[in-house]
Scaffold this motif. Sequence first.
Motif: not given
Length: 437
Positions: A156-157, A160, A164-166, A168-171, A173
Amino acid sequence: MFVLLFVVRHIQDADTNIMKRELTDSFIKKAATPKPDNSPANYSDGGGLYLHVNRVGKYWRYNFRFQGVMKTLSIGRYPEITLKLARERHEEARALLARGIDPCAFKKQAKKSQADQVANSFENVAREWFIKHLSTKSESHRKRTISYLKRDVFPYLGKRPIHEIRPMEITPIIERIQRRVEHDAHMRVLQSIGQVFRYAIANELAEHEPTASLKGLFSRNGELVHFPAITEPHEVGRLMRAIDHYSGSFVTQCALKLSALVMLRPSELIGGLWSEIDLASGLWTIEVRRMKADTKIKQANQHKHVIPLPRQAIDIFEELKPLTGHQPHIFPAAGRMGNHRSMSKETVSKALHRMGFKGQMTAHGFRSMASTMLNEMSRWNPDAIERQLAHKEKNRVRDAYNRAQYLDERREMLQAWADYLDALKTGGQVIPFKAKA
């Protein structure tokens, strides 16, 4: 300046509109060939764009003048770059030139930026962090960490750019791991992601650590992981009888029996070496590097855990030695690799499952069984029980003092425990040990 730029753009646009294009797809496919002597040939499409054809292939190029110097921009190879796409890229290059930008320099910088994005992707940074900062951790910890990253995070990451990773992208996962795994793996993965970001910040690859704002959103599935364990005397007797009649490997049966007697962690027992066993003295001595301990303590390897062996354990070792005594490991893995590694630490738990104790007992549960029942008997010093379990003392001074203590009491305790298990196995009277006067 704005007016001048507008005029230049306007002239460029006008020039584009009246530019005569000369090539066609049909001509490129059939007639665009090298010269009769096989030397390269160039076919103009207008505005400096042309097709360079040699014996190897056909290539799009754009000749232009920048600051008085003639330059050539490589656009790509035909047919991967079609006529239409070549013209689009030609127009982009001419627009850059109209704004005073060298198209060759722009292309070089774009490639560098793309390479930097790949190099600074989350996966690349995470793998770099893993090599530099987890090299001193135990093998099991390293395997567990990289396994979760590869399975749950990289898909998923991984590609990236890390900066740039925020949050909301980790939540999602972490939520997926929490739903799938019973214990607290989601918290450990969140911690690992945070460590990767802190490594990136230290190396000026990122500016923010997004997991900091997520820690309050997730709770542990349980502060303490309780391994299933049988602690009722009648059920313990049934368990011991089942082990006595185990129909699988004799080596596995010996591991089951010793698990009940010596109160070791599964990995410590299964990883046992014959060099650690002194049958004449009735002692099993394990260096701290094989125990559960901080990495620095393991590396120093200055301490040892001594287990006084009850008579029943010595008998097991004497039966086992003719089978595996010629190998380093007491419980070697099956097959040709057995000389170099021990059987899986999951072997005992899987054997218990096959015996019908799934959900009731695990390899680690033997420690809980002994600890619970010995403490309930009120005969033994709790510190002696803790020392036998090799639990770390919170008070470091007390821990250092107690390290070699209680050996005589532990020898008496483990022999009494082994005799008690034998009594339960034969269905004798279930009478707790009498308390000391």
